[in-house]
Design an enzyme around this catalytic site. Structure first.
Site, PDB file in Angstrom:
ATOM      1  CB  ALA A  66      -1.938 -15.302   4.350  1.00 39.08           C
ATOM      2  CD  GLU A 132       3.136 -13.167  -0.792  1.00 42.05           C
ATOM      3  OE1 GLU A 132       3.701 -12.315  -1.568  1.00 42.05           O
ATOM      4  OE2 GLU A 132       2.362 -13.932  -0.835  1.00 42.05           O
TER       5      GLU A 132
HETATM    6  N1  CO8 Z   1      -4.176  -9.605   7.103  1.00 48.36           N
HETATM    7  C1  CO8 Z   1      -4.767  -8.862   7.997  1.00 48.36           C
HETATM    8  N2  CO8 Z   1      -5.182  -7.884   8.068  1.00 48.36           N
HETATM    9  C2  CO8 Z   1      -5.344  -6.949   6.891  1.00 48.36           C
HETATM   10  C3  CO8 Z   1      -4.497  -7.415   5.797  1.00 48.36           C
HETATM   11  C4  CO8 Z   1      -3.863  -8.776   5.733  1.00 48.36           C
HETATM   12  N3  CO8 Z   1      -3.370  -9.232   4.708  1.00 48.36           N
HETATM   13  N4  CO8 Z   1      -4.589  -6.598   4.996  1.00 48.36           N
HETATM   14  C5  CO8 Z   1      -5.358  -5.567   5.520  1.00 48.36           C
HETATM   15  N5  CO8 Z   1      -5.722  -5.721   6.725  1.00 48.36           N
HETATM   16  C6  CO8 Z   1      -6.282  -4.831   7.415  1.00 48.36           C
HETATM   17  C7  CO8 Z   1      -5.407  -3.962   8.114  1.00 48.36           C
HETATM   18  O1  CO8 Z   1      -4.632  -4.417   9.231  1.00 48.36           O
HETATM   19  C8  CO8 Z   1      -6.457  -3.011   8.601  1.00 48.36           C
HETATM   20  O2  CO8 Z   1      -7.083  -3.195   9.897  1.00 48.36           O
HETATM   21  P1  CO8 Z   1      -7.363  -2.156  11.014  1.00 48.36           P
HETATM   22  O3  CO8 Z   1      -8.480  -1.351  10.617  1.00 48.36           O
HETATM   23  O4  CO8 Z   1      -7.664  -3.040  12.307  1.00 48.36           O
HETATM   24  O5  CO8 Z   1      -6.152  -1.403  11.304  1.00 48.36           O
HETATM   25  C9  CO8 Z   1      -7.762  -3.172   7.500  1.00 48.36           C
HETATM   26  O6  CO8 Z   1      -7.529  -4.359   7.076  1.00 48.36           O
HETATM   27  C10 CO8 Z   1      -7.619  -2.011   6.547  1.00 48.36           C
HETATM   28  O7  CO8 Z   1      -6.342  -1.875   5.942  1.00 48.36           O
HETATM   29  P2  CO8 Z   1      -5.564  -0.474   5.712  1.00 48.36           P
HETATM   30  O8  CO8 Z   1      -5.933   0.540   6.464  1.00 48.36           O
HETATM   31  O9  CO8 Z   1      -4.185  -0.677   5.043  1.00 48.36           O
HETATM   32  O10 CO8 Z   1      -6.533  -0.282   4.092  1.00 48.36           O
HETATM   33  P3  CO8 Z   1      -5.659   0.531   2.931  1.00 48.36           P
HETATM   34  O11 CO8 Z   1      -7.084   0.659   1.885  1.00 48.36           O
HETATM   35  O12 CO8 Z   1      -5.137   1.725   3.196  1.00 48.36           O
HETATM   36  O13 CO8 Z   1      -4.580  -0.380   2.183  1.00 48.36           O
HETATM   37  C11 CO8 Z   1      -3.790  -2.809   1.448  1.00 48.36           C
HETATM   38  C12 CO8 Z   1      -5.146  -1.690   1.754  1.00 48.36           C
HETATM   39  C13 CO8 Z   1      -2.853  -2.281   0.479  1.00 48.36           C
HETATM   40  C14 CO8 Z   1      -4.405  -3.915   1.040  1.00 48.36           C
HETATM   41  C15 CO8 Z   1      -3.209  -2.755   2.818  1.00 48.36           C
HETATM   42  O14 CO8 Z   1      -3.791  -3.085   3.907  1.00 48.36           O
HETATM   43  C16 CO8 Z   1      -2.076  -3.711   2.675  1.00 48.36           C
HETATM   44  O15 CO8 Z   1      -0.749  -3.798   2.350  1.00 48.36           O
HETATM   45  N6  CO8 Z   1      -2.324  -5.032   3.273  1.00 48.36           N
HETATM   46  C17 CO8 Z   1      -1.075  -6.163   3.466  1.00 48.36           C
HETATM   47  C18 CO8 Z   1      -1.061  -6.752   2.039  1.00 48.36           C
HETATM   48  C19 CO8 Z   1       0.066  -7.860   2.178  1.00 48.36           C
HETATM   49  O16 CO8 Z   1       1.000  -7.856   2.593  1.00 48.36           O
HETATM   50  N7  CO8 Z   1      -0.403  -9.044   1.832  1.00 48.36           N
HETATM   51  C20 CO8 Z   1       0.604 -10.319   1.844  1.00 48.36           C
HETATM   52  C21 CO8 Z   1       0.229 -10.872   3.204  1.00 48.36           C
HETATM   53  S1  CO8 Z   1       1.382 -12.336   3.389  1.00 48.36           S
HETATM   54  C22 CO8 Z   1       0.679 -13.740   2.476  1.00 48.36           C
HETATM   55  O17 CO8 Z   1      -0.440 -13.465   1.760  1.00 48.36           O
HETATM   56  C23 CO8 Z   1       1.194 -15.180   2.543  1.00 48.36           C
HETATM   57  C24 CO8 Z   1       0.768 -15.866   1.281  1.00 48.36           C
HETATM   58  C25 CO8 Z   1       1.566 -17.245   1.609  1.00 48.36           C
HETATM   59  C26 CO8 Z   1       1.276 -18.014   2.797  1.00 48.36           C
HETATM   60  C27 CO8 Z   1       1.747 -19.456   2.810  1.00 48.36           C
HETATM   61  C28 CO8 Z   1       1.555 -20.164   4.121  1.00 48.36           C
HETATM   62  C29 CO8 Z   1       1.873 -21.292   4.333  1.00 48.36           C
END
Ligand code: CO8
Length: 258
Positions: A66, A132
């Site tokens: 998300a 999460e």
């Molecule tokens: N949301 C928003 N932005 C994101 C997300 C995300 N999930 N993942 C990455 N980005 C953005 C980063 O903020 C970054 O933006 P910026 O360039 O502006 O700083 C850009 O993408 C690139 O990210 P990274 O520099 O971190 O890229 P890497 O290649 O180094 O790492 C990863 C990639 C491992 C995917 C890392 O970005 C990461 O850990 N992302 C978050 C993953 C995460 O925690 N996902 C779970 C989210 S919570 C969820 O999914 C809840 C679902 C249930 C919801 C139910 C609702 C009712």
């Protein structure tokens, strides 16, 4: 609807939905969810499309979950709306076969979308996780339930509580994906699976999907009755006659979906 966050195109009998926000690792914001739902409806209605493939643009991510920026604004009431959870249910309930072609990170909600698909294939670089709890929320789009059903409660509990990100190889060992291939082979693998599915009777495909999905959550007696009733429908179909006749005549069947 004009799609901004996804690419939607047809390749033969495959309707492709490609999440196209590589700059945020294909994070699923509200607009993207809405667009995926619309694209699913489009492919469900399309007569030539038999298999729907979900994948991500770029070589880094299938979907990184998300959109965390939007999550910040979510209230208790928002969590009650279908949202991502509704999308996953819609994918699971699709009448057509759904395949997740996982080209990179499948994290959080991205992993949950993949879990809702019928078949998952991945590249060697793909990574999986439900992180999460790092944000002090839980996988809320069916992840707590689907992951446990697919890889078993013990492994699911470990992944959910530790938030560990696992490799494609480990995901294959766990049965989270059915095949891991090189990046170059991913689409070829999707095509291979599709051509095998297309050779089957369409009614049998539809009923097999429903019996596996619905039967899995029912008690054994109910599940076996579902199976019997589905078989009974198929036994009275023209396609079943055609399948058996074709086998005995040593030729390929020509199914009509009747
Ligand atoms: N949301 C928003 N932005 C994101 C997300 C995300 N999930 N993942 C990455 N980005 C953005 C980063 O903020 C970054 O933006 P910026 O360039 O502006 O700083 C850009 O993408 C690139 O990210 P990274 O520099 O971190 O890229 P890497 O290649 O180094 O790492 C990863 C990639 C491992 C995917 C890392 O970005 C990461 O850990 N992302 C978050 C993953 C995460 O925690 N996902 C779970 C989210 S919570 C969820 O999914 C809840 C679902 C249930 C919801 C139910 C609702 C009712």
């Amino acid at each position: 609807m004009n799609f901004e966050n996804i690419l939607v195109y047809k390749d033969g009998a495959i309707g492709v939905i490609k999440i196209n926000r590589p700059e945020v690792r294909n994070a699923l914001d509200a607009r993207t969810l809405l667009e995926i739902e619309q694209a699913l409806d489009q492919w469900e209605r399309h007569e030539e499309v038999k298999v729907i493939v979900l994948t991500g643009e770029g070589d880094k991510s299938f979907a990184a979950g998300a959109d965390i920026k939007q999550l910040r604004e979510k209230t208790a009431v928002d969590a009650l709306f279908p949202g991502l959870s509704g999308l996953c249910r819609k994918i699971e309930n699709a009448s057509k076969v759904t395949v997740a072609a996982i080209n990179g990170y499948a994290l959080g909600g991205g992993c949950e979308v993949a879990l809702a698909c019928d078949i998952r294939v991945a590249t060697e670089e793909a990574k999986f996780g439900l992180p999460e709890l790092n944000l002090s929320i839980i996988p809320g789009a069916g992840g707590t339930q689907r992951l446990a059903r697919i890889i078993g409660k013990g492994r699911a509990m470990d992944m959910i509580l530790t938030g560990e990100i696992i490799s494609a190889k480990k995901a294959e060992e766990f049965g989270l994906v059915s095949k891991v291939v090189s990046r170059e082979e991913l689409w070829e693998t999707v095509l291979e699976k599709t051509s095998k599915i297309l050779a089957k009777g369409p009614l049998a495909i539809r009923l097999a999907k429903q019996v596996v999905h619905r039967g899995f959550d029912a008690d054994m007696d109910t599940a076996l009755i579902l199976e019997k009733l589905a078989q009974s429908i198929l036994f009275s179909s023209e396609d079943k006659q055609e399948g058996i006749t074709a086998f005995l005549e040593k030729r390929s069947p020509r199914y009509q979906g009747r």
